[in-house]
Design an enzyme around this catalytic site. Structure first.
Site, short mmCIF file in Angstrom:
data_model
loop_
_atom_site.label_atom_id
_atom_site.label_comp_id
_atom_site.label_asym_id
_atom_site.label_seq_id
_atom_site.Cartn_x
_atom_site.Cartn_y
_atom_site.Cartn_z
CG HIS A 142 27.65 3.47 12.03
ND1 HIS A 142 28.42 4.44 11.42
CD2 HIS A 142 27.98 2.31 11.42
CE1 HIS A 142 29.16 3.88 10.47
NE2 HIS A 142 28.92 2.58 10.45
CG ASP A 159 23.48 11.25 17.77
OD1 ASP A 159 23.60 10.25 17.03
OD2 ASP A 159 23.09 12.36 17.36
P1 ADQ Z 1 22.79 9.86 11.93
O1 ADQ Z 1 21.81 9.51 13.01
O2 ADQ Z 1 22.23 10.04 10.60
O3 ADQ Z 1 24.00 8.83 11.86
P2 ADQ Z 1 24.77 12.11 12.21
O4 ADQ Z 1 26.00 11.54 12.79
O5 ADQ Z 1 24.49 13.49 12.74
O6 ADQ Z 1 23.47 11.25 12.48
O7 ADQ Z 1 24.95 12.18 10.66
C1 ADQ Z 1 23.99 12.81 9.85
C2 ADQ Z 1 24.63 13.21 8.53
O8 ADQ Z 1 23.56 13.60 7.66
C3 ADQ Z 1 25.58 14.37 8.65
O9 ADQ Z 1 26.67 14.18 7.81
C4 ADQ Z 1 24.72 15.56 8.20
O10 ADQ Z 1 25.45 16.59 7.56
C5 ADQ Z 1 23.78 14.91 7.22
N1 ADQ Z 1 22.52 15.67 7.23
C6 ADQ Z 1 21.70 15.92 8.26
N2 ADQ Z 1 20.68 16.71 7.88
C7 ADQ Z 1 20.87 16.98 6.58
C8 ADQ Z 1 20.16 17.76 5.61
N3 ADQ Z 1 19.05 18.46 5.89
N4 ADQ Z 1 20.64 17.78 4.37
C9 ADQ Z 1 21.75 17.09 4.07
N5 ADQ Z 1 22.47 16.36 4.91
C10 ADQ Z 1 22.04 16.29 6.17
C11 ADQ Z 1 24.33 7.58 12.52
C12 ADQ Z 1 24.34 7.63 14.06
C13 ADQ Z 1 25.25 8.74 14.53
C14 ADQ Z 1 26.67 8.55 13.95
C15 ADQ Z 1 26.60 8.34 12.45
C16 ADQ Z 1 27.96 7.95 11.87
O11 ADQ Z 1 23.02 7.82 14.56
O12 ADQ Z 1 25.32 8.77 15.95
O13 ADQ Z 1 27.44 9.71 14.22
O14 ADQ Z 1 25.69 7.30 12.10
O15 ADQ Z 1 28.50 6.85 12.53
#
Ligand code: ADQ
Length: 471
Positions: free
Chosen positions: A157, A365
């Site tokens: 991921h 990311d």
């Molecule tokens: P993350 O590093 O966690 O994921 P991201 O892809 O942005 O990063 O996903 C975060 C998720 O958490 C999103 O669905 C977002 O809505 C949710 N989220 C963030 N802040 C929140 C809050 N305050 N309350 C509720 N929900 C919240 C890892 C990798 C990424 C990759 C994903 C999926 O680091 O690069 O995109 O996995 O493969």
């Protein structure tokens, strides 16, 4: 129809209220399980002094959940230590933060072995096994050593860095050899796939076969980009509903006629949160007419707080916030609102929709699902503008965002200005193209594409002798 066995560090069991975790992986895998009978295996999140070698089973619908406890030393060495203090920073190009310890690495291998020992008893000969993320890279090698001949897929991921960067990590060769025990390795972008293929060839001597297959010790591994998507329809539906939550109504009331800029991330140094605040500061300094007319809301729930680098980031973010608000704020106007709570998906969707600008500027990311969620939540008749880091995997797909280098605060400040002034026709045109991309490559596409590839692919040139294990 084969059974789908998913293995990930944490397992997301749907909660009885149906409100369960809306995290990216949980939603993605819920989609995948719709088409398969399934088993989801991983850490329960619990620590116990004498964990059972057998998982605790929980059955929900067509999915069986198999949950393993860890000892506190396991959690420290495997999870906080090697996974989050060595692999995570290395893979996000933060070599200065990568802390390698032999004990942590041994703990990482030990937990992977104990997971393999527990899992092997549950595997049926035709199961498709899909392992997720950097915590579990050696799982395939452990399963193969136990005689497992099933199709084994792995999805990574987070970014896969350039071979020169990954090669700085002690143990990196061993990890590359074990990743070559999977049949299919999925990464977020073609760049990640290229980095990983080059590393496996240069460091452990695999030979290429065609464009995306490598052969090591007679075993074929396909390494390919499968950009992860979101549940676009689900997100649009919640965004369309009237904002009922107190957080949303209060945000609307406090904004008045001001424009909202939003950032939503886990509090992680890869997300560039203090740097983003400083870019916003630069915007306000360069555009004094905008003071009092725009508010930046950064939502950043705390994560991995047991890892020292995260505690230090939390202090830096608070200090940066205090300095900017103290210097530029005025009675009646606070430039940056900073909250560390997690919110339901419906609240995030409403806030994204209200925001004129989505500021998604990670330093690195894998994909960044927030960028896609921001696009999905917009009003088609009056969409906001996405400002997106060139170092997010999402930038490879969302080329109609305003793409920026997050290290250049002047460039990000200029993109904020451009976003706030962009005319409606251009906003609509850019949004429509981005929306088409996220619809075409949504989460169902991602799960289907990976599993189709995995089920149709044979890792060996000769059919393996199948041994029946478990039942
Ligand atoms: P993350 O590093 O966690 O994921 P991201 O892809 O942005 O990063 O996903 C975060 C998720 O958490 C999103 O669905 C977002 O809505 C949710 N989220 C963030 N802040 C929140 C809050 N305050 N309350 C509720 N929900 C919240 C890892 C990798 C990424 C990759 C994903 C999926 O680091 O690069 O995109 O996995 O493969």
């Amino acid at each position: 129809m084969p059974r789908l066995v998913v293995v990930s560090n944490r397992v997301a069991i749907p909660d009885p209220t149906g409100k369960g975790s809306a995290g990216g992986l949980a939603v993605a895998l819920r989609e995948a399980f719709q088409a398969y009978q399934g088993l989801w295996f991983g850490w329960s999140g619990r620590v116990s002094s004498h964990p059972s070698p057998e998982p605790k089973m929980v059955d929900k619908g067509n999915v069986h959940y198999a949950l393993m406890d860890l000892t506190s030393i396991d959690r420290q060495e495997y999870y906080n230590g090697f996974a989050n203090r060595a692999l995570w920073p290395n893979m996000h190009y933060r070599l200065g933060l990568s802390e390698f310890s032999r004990a942590d690495y041994a703990g990482y291998l030990r937990v992977n072995r104990s997971f393999a020992n527990a899992l092997v008893r549950m595997i049926r000969p035709d199961d498709l096994i899909w392992v997720h993320d950097y915590h579990l890279i050696p799982l395939a090698a452990e399963l193969r050593a136990l005689g497992v001949t099933n199709r084994l897929g792995y999805f990574h991921h987070i970014p896969w860095p350039a071979p020169e960067v990954f090669g700085t990590l002690p143990g990196s060769r061993e990890l590359l050899r074990s990743i070559a025990d999977y049949d299919l390795v999925g990464v977020q972008t073609d760049l990640d796939a290229d980095n990983l293929r080059r590393a496996i060839m240069q460091e452990v001597g695999a030979t290429p076969q065609g464009s995306d297959v490598l052969v090591l010790n007679g075993h074929r591994t396909r390494v390919k980009g499968f950009p992860i998507g979101i549940d676009v329809k689900g997100f649009q539906q919640v965004a369309r509903r009237a904002p009922a939550h107190r957080v949303v109504t209060q945000t609307l009331a406090s904004l008045g006629s001001r424009s909202l800029i939003i950032g939503v991330d886990r509090l992680d140094y890869s997300k560039g949160i203090p740097e983003r605040m400083e870019s916003f500061e630069r915007f306000l300094v360069s555009n004094p007419d905008q003071r009092g007319r725009v508010t930046f809301l950064q939502i950043a729930p705390t994560s991995r707080s047991e890892v020292p680098e995260y505690a230090s980031l939390s202090r830096t973010a608070s200090e940066t916030l205090g300095r900017i608000n103290g210097t530029l704020g005025e009675p009646g106007w606070v430039p940056i609102h900073y909250v560390t709570s997690a919110y339901p998906r419906s609240v995030l969707a409403s806030l994204y929709k209200i925001a004129r600008v989505g500021l998604v500027t990670p330093m690195r990311d894998g994909m960044n699902l927030v960028a896609k969620e921001y696009v999905a939540a917009q009003d088609p008749n009056d969409p906001g503008v996405l400002v997106l880091s060139k170092f997010a995997g999402a930038a490879h797909q969302l080329t109609d965002a305003l793409i920026v280098n997050p290290n250049d605060k002047f460039e990000v400040a200029e993109a904020i200005r451009e976003a706030l002034h962009m005319d409606l026709d251009e906003r609509k045109a850019r949004w429509q193209r981005m929306m088409k991309t996220i619809q075409d490559y949504d989460v169902s596409w991602w799960a289907d594409a990976f599993l189709k590839d995995l089920s149709g692919y044979t890792g060996t040139s000769k059919a393996r002798n199948r041994v029946r294990i478990g039942g």
